[in-house]
Scaffold this motif. Sequence first.
Motif, PDB file in Angstrom:
ATOM      1  N   MET A 126     -30.577   6.371  28.130  1.00 37.15           N
ATOM      2  CA  MET A 126     -29.742   5.197  28.553  1.00 37.15           C
ATOM      3  C   MET A 126     -29.747   4.911  29.693  1.00 37.15           C
ATOM      4  O   MET A 126     -29.515   6.276  30.516  1.00 37.15           O
ATOM      5  CB  MET A 126     -29.210   4.301  27.535  1.00 37.15           C
ATOM      6  N   LEU A 133     -27.803  -1.139  29.706  1.00 40.23           N
ATOM      7  CA  LEU A 133     -25.834  -1.220  29.058  1.00 40.23           C
ATOM      8  C   LEU A 133     -25.959  -2.611  29.482  1.00 40.23           C
ATOM      9  O   LEU A 133     -25.484  -2.916  28.601  1.00 40.23           O
ATOM     10  CB  LEU A 133     -25.366  -0.346  28.919  1.00 40.23           C
ATOM     11  N   THR A 189     -27.008   1.257  22.040  1.00 40.56           N
ATOM     12  CA  THR A 189     -26.159   1.250  23.415  1.00 40.56           C
ATOM     13  C   THR A 189     -24.705   0.778  23.058  1.00 40.56           C
ATOM     14  O   THR A 189     -23.768   0.943  23.284  1.00 40.56           O
ATOM     15  CB  THR A 189     -27.277  -0.052  23.820  1.00 40.56           C
TER      16      THR A 189
END
Length: 282
Positions: A52, A57, A104
């Motif tokens: 990520m 995010l 996330t």
Amino acid sequence: MNVALRWQSTPANALDAEQLGDLASLCLKLEVETHPKPGLVSHVDNGAHSDMDAELLCRSADTLRPFLRDLALAGAEGAGMSRLRAIGVAAERAMLAETGGVNTHRGAIFGLGLLCAAAGYRGALGIRKSLGDLVSRRWGEDILSGPISLRSHGAMASRRYGAGGARAEAACGFPSVYEIALPALRAARKLAPCDEEAVRVQTCMTLIADVTDTNLLHRGGEEGLHFAQAGASAFLAAGGVGRRGWRERAIDIHHAFVARNLSPGGSADLLAMALFVDRLAP
């Protein structure tokens, strides 16, 4: 930031569900826009995460906005835990669809979602109690007796190491937010009155130093947790963001976390929750 400016001119108890969802989503983004946070993703780098980055995010935070709004609305309507849980499950599915299966914000959906529900409930009744107290009183028993996620890394670490984890934190009214994060946030504003990013770094370091973060336990076991707590504690003892050269010292700690694959995701969630609660403090 135009929306944030509108919030500043609106009494906290007058925010509607749409505004609460916007605020919660913004707090998730402010957590991302904070560097250096040891081991965590920021707008500068990916920390100890290979799956990520900041853009992912922020997309996740945008995806969650309508569900956080729905949780605030459900709270305003007096919903029980079963309805809140159904909205949370839908939020998690939407998050995973948006991120290609990357977790996330699962922890934030739970904690920040409950705080949104409490904010909606408090606004509808016009009462002046802390959001954490309302979560504990209204939904605490159902939180503890509800189904346990077998997929959550934090839940697995809680079972293995006997840590309380997110469920106990929420059921008790988020003591890590109210007793650790908020005092640190407000004290940090005196150390760095013109630098809100520094304030967030100081708050995050305080959480890492004082919280038994189950994400750290999952990644590094008890040794990793103690290493992380010692590093953050040393940073604070040396003056934190109130001392010249703090950013370089924080970056060194960040790199040490990355080298050990440590990421205090629980502390990141608590930081976002503290930002939300701080804005809505009665």
